[in-house]
Every structure is written in C-alpha cells, then in structure tokens.
Design a protein around this motif. Structure first.
Motif, PDB file in Angstrom:
ATOM      1  N   GLY A 102      65.915  54.815  28.024  1.00  0.00           N
ATOM      2  CA  GLY A 102      65.869  55.323  26.664  1.00  0.00           C
ATOM      3  C   GLY A 102      66.242  54.270  25.641  1.00  0.00           C
ATOM      4  N   ALA A 103      67.365  53.601  25.877  1.00  0.00           N
ATOM      5  CA  ALA A 103      67.802  52.591  24.914  1.00  0.00           C
ATOM      6  C   ALA A 103      66.743  51.498  24.775  1.00  0.00           C
ATOM      7  CB  ALA A 103      69.134  51.984  25.357  1.00  0.00           C
ATOM      8  N   GLU A 104      66.146  51.129  25.893  1.00  0.00           N
ATOM      9  CA  GLU A 104      65.158  50.046  25.824  1.00  0.00           C
ATOM     10  C   GLU A 104      63.942  50.471  25.002  1.00  0.00           C
ATOM     11  OE1 GLU A 104      63.570  48.631  29.579  1.00  0.00           O
ATOM     12  OE2 GLU A 104      62.392  47.108  28.537  1.00  0.00           O
ATOM     13  N   VAL A 105      63.559  51.727  25.112  1.00  0.00           N
ATOM     14  CA  VAL A 105      62.386  52.179  24.375  1.00  0.00           C
ATOM     15  C   VAL A 105      62.725  52.342  22.888  1.00  0.00           C
ATOM     16  CG1 VAL A 105      62.471  54.685  24.760  1.00  0.00           C
ATOM     17  CG2 VAL A 105      60.316  53.569  24.679  1.00  0.00           C
ATOM     18  N   ASN A 106      63.942  52.789  22.572  1.00  0.00           N
ATOM     19  CA  ASN A 106      64.327  52.856  21.153  1.00  0.00           C
ATOM     20  C   ASN A 106      64.456  51.455  20.559  1.00  0.00           C
ATOM     21  OD1 ASN A 106      64.302  55.596  20.818  1.00  0.00           O
ATOM     22  ND2 ASN A 106      66.491  55.875  21.191  1.00  0.00           N
ATOM     23  N   GLU A 107      64.974  50.537  21.346  1.00  0.00           N
ATOM     24  CA  GLU A 107      65.066  49.141  20.898  1.00  0.00           C
ATOM     25  C   GLU A 107      63.659  48.628  20.555  1.00  0.00           C
ATOM     26  OE1 GLU A 107      68.224  47.500  21.079  1.00  0.00           O
ATOM     27  OE2 GLU A 107      67.453  45.577  20.390  1.00  0.00           O
ATOM     28  N   LEU A 139      72.824  46.857  21.419  1.00  0.00           N
ATOM     29  CA  LEU A 139      73.423  46.591  20.100  1.00  0.00           C
ATOM     30  C   LEU A 139      72.650  47.265  18.968  1.00  0.00           C
ATOM     31  CD1 LEU A 139      74.714  42.920  20.269  1.00  0.00           C
ATOM     32  CD2 LEU A 139      76.054  44.977  19.816  1.00  0.00           C
ATOM     33  N   ALA A 140      71.330  47.181  18.991  1.00  0.00           N
ATOM     34  CA  ALA A 140      70.576  47.806  17.891  1.00  0.00           C
ATOM     35  C   ALA A 140      70.633  49.325  17.991  1.00  0.00           C
ATOM     36  CB  ALA A 140      69.127  47.324  17.895  1.00  0.00           C
ATOM     37  N   THR A 141      70.519  49.866  19.190  1.00  0.00           N
ATOM     38  CA  THR A 141      70.470  51.337  19.297  1.00  0.00           C
ATOM     39  C   THR A 141      71.842  51.967  19.076  1.00  0.00           C
ATOM     40  OG1 THR A 141      70.642  51.316  21.723  1.00  0.00           O
ATOM     41  CG2 THR A 141      68.426  51.328  20.788  1.00  0.00           C
ATOM     42  N   LEU A 142      72.913  51.259  19.409  1.00  0.00           N
ATOM     43  CA  LEU A 142      74.232  51.837  19.093  1.00  0.00           C
ATOM     44  C   LEU A 142      74.498  51.748  17.596  1.00  0.00           C
ATOM     45  CD1 LEU A 142      76.896  49.771  18.549  1.00  0.00           C
ATOM     46  CD2 LEU A 142      76.579  49.311  20.946  1.00  0.00           C
ATOM     47  N   THR A 143      73.888  50.766  16.949  1.00  0.00           N
ATOM     48  CA  THR A 143      74.008  50.689  15.491  1.00  0.00           C
ATOM     49  C   THR A 143      73.187  51.802  14.852  1.00  0.00           C
ATOM     50  OG1 THR A 143      74.251  48.306  15.755  1.00  0.00           O
ATOM     51  CG2 THR A 143      73.899  49.108  13.523  1.00  0.00           C
ATOM     52  N   ALA A 144      72.045  52.106  15.432  1.00  0.00           N
ATOM     53  CA  ALA A 144      71.226  53.225  14.946  1.00  0.00           C
ATOM     54  C   ALA A 144      71.948  54.558  15.140  1.00  0.00           C
ATOM     55  CB  ALA A 144      69.883  53.243  15.681  1.00  0.00           C
ATOM     56  N   PHE A 218      60.371  59.827  16.037  1.00  0.00           N
ATOM     57  CA  PHE A 218      61.104  60.892  16.733  1.00  0.00           C
ATOM     58  C   PHE A 218      61.608  60.352  18.058  1.00  0.00           C
ATOM     59  CE2 PHE A 218      58.804  64.720  14.572  1.00  0.00           C
ATOM     60  CZ  PHE A 218      59.693  64.650  13.509  1.00  0.00           C
ATOM     61  N   ASP A 219      62.920  60.400  18.234  1.00  0.00           N
ATOM     62  CA  ASP A 219      63.540  60.065  19.516  1.00  0.00           C
ATOM     63  C   ASP A 219      63.555  61.355  20.334  1.00  0.00           C
ATOM     64  OD1 ASP A 219      65.233  59.686  21.648  1.00  0.00           O
ATOM     65  OD2 ASP A 219      66.779  58.617  20.515  1.00  0.00           O
ATOM     66  N   GLU A 220      62.574  61.460  21.234  1.00  0.00           N
ATOM     67  CA  GLU A 220      62.490  62.642  22.112  1.00  0.00           C
ATOM     68  C   GLU A 220      62.834  62.250  23.546  1.00  0.00           C
ATOM     69  OE1 GLU A 220      60.634  66.031  21.746  1.00  0.00           O
ATOM     70  OE2 GLU A 220      59.542  65.723  19.860  1.00  0.00           O
ATOM     71  N   ILE A 243      55.833  57.256  15.425  1.00  0.00           N
ATOM     72  CA  ILE A 243      56.346  56.598  16.632  1.00  0.00           C
ATOM     73  C   ILE A 243      57.154  57.640  17.404  1.00  0.00           C
ATOM     74  CG2 ILE A 243      57.899  54.811  17.521  1.00  0.00           C
ATOM     75  CD1 ILE A 243      57.321  53.140  15.016  1.00  0.00           C
ATOM     76  N   LEU A 244      56.945  57.681  18.720  1.00  0.00           N
ATOM     77  CA  LEU A 244      57.632  58.655  19.569  1.00  0.00           C
ATOM     78  C   LEU A 244      58.256  57.923  20.743  1.00  0.00           C
ATOM     79  CD1 LEU A 244      58.069  61.668  20.510  1.00  0.00           C
ATOM     80  CD2 LEU A 244      55.848  61.480  21.653  1.00  0.00           C
ATOM     81  N   THR A 245      59.528  58.232  21.049  1.00  0.00           N
ATOM     82  CA  THR A 245      60.150  57.609  22.216  1.00  0.00           C
ATOM     83  C   THR A 245      60.507  58.666  23.254  1.00  0.00           C
ATOM     84  OG1 THR A 245      62.375  57.627  21.208  1.00  0.00           O
ATOM     85  CG2 THR A 245      61.049  55.646  20.891  1.00  0.00           C
TER      86      THR A 245
END
Ligand SMILES: *Cc1c(COP(=O)(O)O)cnc(C)c1O
Length: 393
Positions: A102-107, A139-144, A218-220, A243-245
């Motif tokens: 998940g984190a990798e795809v949101n990144e 780092l980017a996704t925890l900031t998000a 959308f983070d799904e 964009i969909l994750t």
C-alpha cells in the motif's frame, strides 16, 4: 489470556504484538498449535479477502510456482497485462501500474501527481489530505497521513502536504491555493477510526477538483476490491477519482499493490520515470486475477452486502444492550464500533473466547471478516462478542 509480548528475540520491536501465533488457517478460521480455533474477523487487516487457504487461490499459486514466480519488467508479462485490463475495466480508469504494498503504491501516486504538474510546466505540487487519514509508513506517505503519531521522530519530512478536517467543505476550499495539485482521500477512513466521507462531501470535492484543475486521488487500499460491497467504495458515491490506489485485499494474501489512473495522468510516468523490481510479477498477478475471478464466481459482492446488513444489525442490538458501544458505523465488511472504553478491554477477552478483532483510531473496534464469511459465522462472532460484553458490564 494473551498479552502484548515483550519477550526479547532477534526481531525489531516495532510491533506491539499479541502473544498469539497460528499454525494454519481454513476459511474464516485460524488455528494455534494446540488446535484452538479462532474466528478471524481481522483477515490480516483486510488482506485475506477469500479467507485462509481458499482452494482456487491455493491451486493458482501452486500452478504459477511451477511455471514462473518472477519475471523482470524488462520483459512483457502477460499476467500483468491481463490484470491491468481487468482492473481498468472494473474501475473505469485507463491504465495500471503494479507495486508490492500500500505505501509503495501511494508513494507512486504522490510521485505521479508531481510529475503530471511538472510536465504541464505548472508549479502546483501540494497534496491536501484529511486529518485522521492513513496513507502508509514511507517518508512521503507518513507525511501524507493526517496523524501526528506516525510522524513523531522522523523529521525532516518531505514538503508538499496539508491536512484538513474531513467532511468540512469550507475548510477544504480555504486550503486550496495556487500550489495545490491534488486532494487525496480514503472514501472511508479505516485505520483512523472507521470514518466515512459523506456523499455530499465527495461530490463537492470532485467538483472542486474539476473547477481548480486538481487531481483527485482515492486511497482504496483498504476499502477497495469488494471490501465495502462494491468493487470500489467510490462506486457507492458515484464519484470517480483521477488516481486510485489498491493493495491489501487485491492479492488475497500475496503482496501486490496497484496504481490506476486516467490516460492523461498515467502518461507522465514515461519510460524510466518509475519502477519496482518485484512489482506485478507473475505470482502476484496470478493471485490477484484469481481473487477477482473468485469474487465474481462466488457472488462475493452480494455476500458482502448481505453479511454487512447482518453484522450491523447484530451490532446495533448489542449497542442497545450494552452502554459501552456508542456507535456502529462503516460500509460493507469494514465496520467500526465506537466504544467508551479501550478496545483492548474487548479484544483480549474475545481472543480468549476464540474471536479475533482489531482496533482502529481511538476506542474503535474494527470488524474485517473475510469477504466469504457465512451468515452462521457472523452469528457466531456476534454471540462471542455478546458473551464478552455481558461479562464486562
Ligand atoms: C494499510 C493501508 C496503507 C498502507 O499499506 P501497507 O501495505 O501497509 O504499506 C495505506 N492506505 C490505507 C488506506 C491503508 O489501509
């Protein structure tokens, strides 16, 4: 009764683990070495969508292991192309890219937003997300992520993220400025405490994105792939993202994440701009294709909707019976019970009685049964919870 394990061993201590372990699972149950069974209403946090050891998934994985586990993205991977076709046709988006988590795809989604605006010679870069959101641990996704606890100690954090209160349209409008590039939301916040976006809010967010030329993500990762009773939660609101994750349930237990986007956006990841060694390898794509086939073949969307009604109705009965339940909310088989006491007060005795549950946010008990759960298993889970609550009050 189990307790949080602090025993020294050779693992990092980043997880506050329960002192429980399982030798195997079958359907909606997992078993420990003494043969004790546990009804699994956690599903590896919404991962074991088809339950444990589903015969179709076991067969597909075994066959694929004999043919080919891994193939580099240096080459065409037919299973990856088939999975992309399937996800594109289910989502109405145009193209897919595969990662491992998940984190990798949101990144990847965050990188894609930046590159999309860069390609347009625009300086827009900032992504607005919601308070209490959860988008991952890189780092980017925890900031998000809209929760301070995941950021503590990890500064300096990447720039370019703001948070607003969920379902507050004027706060969102006020936060949009000439740097804003995208809005990223979970249609139903899961980790943050099972908080739904209202339908009016999501419709208005889409309109705001269109008005200002912003991308809607959308983070799904948790809500997608039938978890909420539709393929994707956004279908419930009839609001389509750019964009969909996806991740968690997509591989039924085999790690895979998918990034989907419209053609216009996807084209910013031209050759050489993004990649992942393992992303979309034949094993994970075969598993995901089997999960999608099984959802269709076993009429799982209808099952999720029916079991959701049953579970919510049962929890409302318990809410009337016990004062510690203050609210029942959620969609499909992602249901939260807000409590006026710590979730561990319920989780420990439920474990002892053979029912696995997980918390979400502060004082919310979360129910994430496998999507194949039967009516009898929902009744069994509710009966265990009823007994546990009866002993407490
Ligand atoms: C679990 C989750 C993530 C992170 O996924 P990982 O696979 O743990 O990196 C991101 N967003 C949401 C909504 C999630 O539920």
């Amino acid at each position: 009764m189990s307790s949080v394990s602090n025993s020294p061993h050779s693992l990092f201590s980043n997880y506050a683990r329960f002192d429980l372990s399982f030798t195997h699972g079958q359907g909606c149950f997992v078993y420990d070495k003494d043969g004790k069974s546990y009804l699994d209403f956690v599903s590896g946090i919404a991962v074991n969508a088809l339950g444990h050891s589903h015969p179709a998934l076991v067969k597909a994985i075994c066959e694929q292991a004999q043919e080919m586990l891994h193939c580099s993205n240096l080459y065409r991977i037919p299973l990856q192309e088939s999975l992309a076709d399937r996800l594109v046709s289910l989502s109405g988006l145009d193209a897919a890219l595969f990662c491992n988590s998940g984190a990798e795809v949101n990144e990847a989604a965050i990188k894609l937003v930046r590159k999309y605006f860069f390609d347009q010679d625009s300086t827009r870069r900032t992504i607005i997300t919601a308070e209490k959101s959860f988008h991952g641990r890189t780092l980017a996704t925890l900031t998000a992520t809209g929760q301070d606890k995941v950021k503590h100690g990890f500064a300096p954090l990447p720039k370019g993220f703001n948070h607003v209160t969920l379902n507050d349209l004027s706060a969102l409008e006020a936060a949009i400025d000439s740097d804003t590039a995208a809005i990223m939301l979970e249609p139903l916040q899961a980790e943050g405490g099972v908080h739904e976006c209202t339908a009016d809010y999501l419709v208005a967010v889409r309109a705001l994105c269109d008005k200002h030329g912003l991308l809607l993500i959308f983070d799904e990762i948790q809500t997608g792939i039938a978890r909420c009773g539709e393929w994707f939660a956004y279908e419930i609101y009839d609001v389509k993202p750019d964009i969909l994750t996806l991740a968690k349930g997509l591989g039924g237990g085999v790690p895979i994440g998918a990034l989907l986007a419209s053609t216009d956006v996807a084209k910013s990841f031209n050759a050489g701009t993004h990649g992942s060694t393992f992303g979309g390898n034949p094993l994970s794509c075969r598993a995901a294709l089997t999960v999608l086939d099984t959802i269709v073949n076993e009429n799982i969307l209808a099952n999720v909707q029916e079991r959701s009604e049953q579970l919510k109705a049962g929890l409302l009965v318990l809410q009337n019976k016990y004062t510690c339940i203050t609210q029942v909310r959620g969609l499909g088989l992602l249901i939260g019970c807000a409590l006026n006491r710590p979730t561990l007060d319920i989780i420990y005795p439920c474990q002892a009685a053979g029912l696995l549950l997980v918390g979400a946010g502060a004082n919310v008990l979360r129910f994430l049964p496998p999507l194949i759960v039967s009516a009898a298993e929902i009744e069994q889970g509710l009966a265990i919870l009823d007994n546990v609550l009866g002993e407490l009050d």
